[in-house]
Write an enzyme that holds these catalytic residues in place. Structure first.
Site, PDB file in Angstrom:
ATOM      1  N   HIS A  28     -10.848   3.057   7.174  1.00  0.00           N
ATOM      2  CA  HIS A  28     -12.269   3.212   7.498  1.00  0.00           C
ATOM      3  C   HIS A  28     -12.957   1.870   7.277  1.00  0.00           C
ATOM      4  O   HIS A  28     -12.638   1.131   6.351  1.00  0.00           O
ATOM      5  CB  HIS A  28     -12.908   4.290   6.622  1.00  0.00           C
ATOM      6  N   ASN A  30      11.103  14.768   7.616  1.00  0.00           N
ATOM      7  CA  ASN A  30      11.197  15.965   6.789  1.00  0.00           C
ATOM      8  C   ASN A  30       9.827  16.646   6.713  1.00  0.00           C
ATOM      9  O   ASN A  30       8.856  16.180   7.309  1.00  0.00           O
ATOM     10  CB  ASN A  30      11.726  15.597   5.394  1.00  0.00           C
ATOM     11  N   LYS A  82       2.370  -4.365   1.938  1.00  0.00           N
ATOM     12  CA  LYS A  82       2.893  -5.670   2.362  1.00  0.00           C
ATOM     13  C   LYS A  82       4.157  -5.416   3.165  1.00  0.00           C
ATOM     14  O   LYS A  82       4.909  -4.476   2.884  1.00  0.00           O
ATOM     15  CB  LYS A  82       3.238  -6.537   1.148  1.00  0.00           C
TER      16      LYS A  82
END
Length: 196
Positions: free
Chosen positions: A123, A93, A177
């Site tokens: 990063h 979408n 997770k």
């Protein structure tokens, strides 16, 4: 009479400009498809090469299956040497973002709500005496999303995640997770209501 003539000339000029822009966009798309690292099914929509970005004008490996649709304002970043594989029947979408620096794989018939973001990297953080976040160095780990998943609006999927087949991720979740197949993940916000 002069007004009709002006209107006719204006319409012809507008038509020429629109045709020229359409031809430029089509030529850009055809050049993009001709790259050896690009494998996109002809049914893909929209046929717009500007959606896809790389690094220093270099793009990694991109495979998109049949009947994949990206709606408005989606962005796809595939760094050189990275791999993005999108199965058939996948729907994104509006405002979805994919940032692929290593590997992201999306199974068939998975749908994404508005504003979903996928990041297979972070990063690099230098924790030495001069603590700082690196701007151009990253830690990376692949993302794999199974078949027939529904990823709700504004979900963020982070590096190293596997989402099993038929999973549903509720709106606004940050997925850090892995999610087993046939699982629903909900964002349990504790909203607090106070009287004024």
């Amino acid at each position: 009479m002069l007004t009709k003539f002006k209107k006719s000339i204006s319409e012809k000029i507008i038509s020429l400009i629109e045709n020229n822009e359409r031809n430029k966009k089509n030529n850009s798309w055809q050049s993009f498809l001709a790259l050896e690292n690009i494998n996109i099914h002809p049914s893909f929509n929209p046929k717009n090469a500007t959606i896809f970005k790389g690094e220093n004008n270099l793009l990694g490996h991109l495979t998109i299956g049949e009947n994949v649709l990206l709606r408005e304002y989606c962005n796809v970043l595939v760094f050189p040497n990275a791999k993005l594989i999108i199965g058939k029947g996948v729907f994104f979408n509006n405002y979805c973002t994919i940032n692929c620096l290593e590997k992201i794989e999306i199974g068939d018939d998975t749908i994404f709500g508005e504003g979903v973001k996928l990041y297979d990297h972070n990063h690099l953080i230098n924790k030495g005496t001069n603590f700082h976040v690196e701007k151009e160095k990253y830690t990376k780990s692949p993302i794999k999303i199974g078949k027939n998943c529904w990823i709700g609006s504004n979900v963020v999927i982070l590096k190293g995640i596997t989402i099993g087949d038929n999973a549903i991720i509720g709106a606004g979740c940050i997925i850090h997770k892995s999610v087993p197949a046939n699982t629903i993940v909900k964002n349990n916000q504790n909203l607090i209501y106070e009287s004024l």
